[in-house]
Design an enzyme around this catalytic site. Structure first.
Site, PDB file in Angstrom:
ATOM      1  N   SER A 192       0.829  -1.194   0.000  1.00  0.00           N
ATOM      2  CA  SER A 192       0.000   0.000   0.000  1.00  0.00           C
ATOM      3  C   SER A 192       0.874   1.258   0.000  1.00  0.00           C
ATOM      4  CB  SER A 192      -0.958  -0.046   1.191  1.00  0.00           C
ATOM      5  OG  SER A 192      -1.964   0.921   1.077  1.00  0.00           O
ATOM      6  N   ASP A 288     -10.244  -3.654  -4.786  1.00  0.00           N
ATOM      7  CA  ASP A 288      -9.396  -2.660  -4.131  1.00  0.00           C
ATOM      8  C   ASP A 288      -9.511  -1.354  -4.894  1.00  0.00           C
ATOM      9  OD1 ASP A 288      -7.381  -1.136  -2.995  1.00  0.00           O
ATOM     10  OD2 ASP A 288      -5.774  -2.574  -3.349  1.00  0.00           O
ATOM     11  N   HIS A 318      -8.151  -4.931  -0.596  1.00  0.00           N
ATOM     12  CA  HIS A 318      -6.965  -4.265  -0.068  1.00  0.00           C
ATOM     13  C   HIS A 318      -6.693  -4.799   1.334  1.00  0.00           C
ATOM     14  CE1 HIS A 318      -4.143  -0.832  -0.236  1.00  0.00           C
ATOM     15  NE2 HIS A 318      -4.288  -0.823   1.082  1.00  0.00           N
TER      16      HIS A 318
END
Length: 347
Positions: A192, A288, A318
């Site tokens: 991320s 996501d 995610h």
């Protein structure tokens, strides 16, 4: 469900065909396919807990909630762990070194190293919260993992985090011999926000003459902090763990000045020339908000003649990488990253 994977070793001659494949991956993994049953169970459990929306919290409250969420996750495998301190641009930075348990103490020969940057939207997260993932990667890949405690926003907005991460990379390479590491076999990675930082540090290293980096492992990276109008941002805006509101809130904390959002160290996708960057593995998840920008970065690297493997995990959300205790796909992606690291650093 298996990941859809595309691997390109000669991208300059296959760019247009590869782009069609990337577009196909987006179609195949669109919102008409079901969420993985393991994901649905977790999402239902989280919904029943009535947790507050991150965007309604202060940064301190968000960090506390993040720590609480991680507290119920099991620890990673046994590993040798050493906490060290390196010099950052504005003070000391903590780095946690993980070595496989089989390499007790110091290895007989220096270990290649993955420098890892944790996720958390540049606002939350920590070395402690990424401890299990780093233990797992060190064990599976038989390498050292150096996890960096970079400064967080909004107390330290852009460019504090990428500058910290680059400084830590420099220090780790400079001190490699004393740490039992091989400073000539270095990879960068993160999940991320951490993946965005890994991509940014590759750019910084290229701009500033090193250190050399052999590989980058980017797990659902943030690559465009300017536009959040992709189909995946809208299709996956609510109900899939990371929300569109979260993304906007993180961006406001980390990049309060809109002009900074254009900078390639904040938005690697905005870099005009990506030639000469290290080979990459880019992992995306079907449900996501960040899926499309991760795939777009893979396509841009491909256009720049950088070898790329793109793995889009069907049915996943995610965060699935760090939630491998719940998801088989999370364990598969650990295996995939470790295999890529072995090839890049051990071969």
């Amino acid at each position: 469900m298996l990941a859809i994977q595309h691997e390109y070793h000669r991208p300059a001659r296959t760019a247009s065909r590869a782009k069609r494949h990337l577009a196909t991956a987006r179609v195949l993994q669109g919102t008409n396919m079901p969420v993985d049953p393991e994901v649905r169970m977790l999402l239902d459990r989280l919904a029943s807990m009535n947790l507050p929306e991150l965007s309604t919290l202060s940064p301190g409250e968000a960090r506390a909630l993040s720590r609480d969420r991680r507290a119920f996750l099991p620890p990673g495998p046994e590993a040798d762990v050493e906490d060290v301190v390196v010099n950052g641009p504005e003070g000391e930075l903590a780095v946690r070194l993980f070595r496989p348990k089989t390499e007790a103490g110091r290895a007989k020969k220096p270990l290649p190293v993955l420098v890892w940057f944790h996720g958390g939207g540049f606002v939350i997260g920590s070395v402690q919260e990424s401890d299990a993932d780093c233990r797992t990667l060190a064990t599976l890949a038989n390498i050292a993992v150096a996890s960096v405690e970079y400064r967080l926003a909004p107390e330290h907005p852009f460019p504090a985090a990428p500058e910290d991460c680059f400084a830590a990379l420099q220090q780790i390479v400079a001190r490699a011999a004393s740490l039992g590491l091989d400073g000539t076999r270095v990879a960068l990675g993160g999940d991320s926000a951490g993946a965005s930082l890994a991509a940014a540090v590759c750019l910084i290293a290229q701009d500033r003459g090193g250190p050399p980096i052999r590989f980058q492992a980017l797990v659902y990276p943030v690559t465009d902090s300017v536009s959040i109008e992709t189909p995946s941002h809208h299709h996956n805006a609510e109900g899939f763990y990371l929300t569109r509101k979260n993304v906007i809130w993180f961006r406001e904390q980390y990049l309060p000045r809109p002009a900074d959002r254009e900078h390639p160290y904040a938005s690697p996708l905005r870099r005009k020339d990506l030639r000469g960057l290290p080979p990459a593995l880019i992992v995306t998840a079907e449900f996501d908000p960040l899926r499309d920008e991760g795939q777009a970065y893979a396509a841009r690297l491909l256009d720049a003649d950088v070898p790329v493997v793109l793995s889009n995990y069907a049915g996943m959300i995610h965060g699935f990488f760090s939630l491998s205790a719940f998801f088989k796909a999370g364990r598969r992606v650990h295996d995939e990253i470790a295999a890529a690291l072995r090839d890049a650093l051990q071969g």
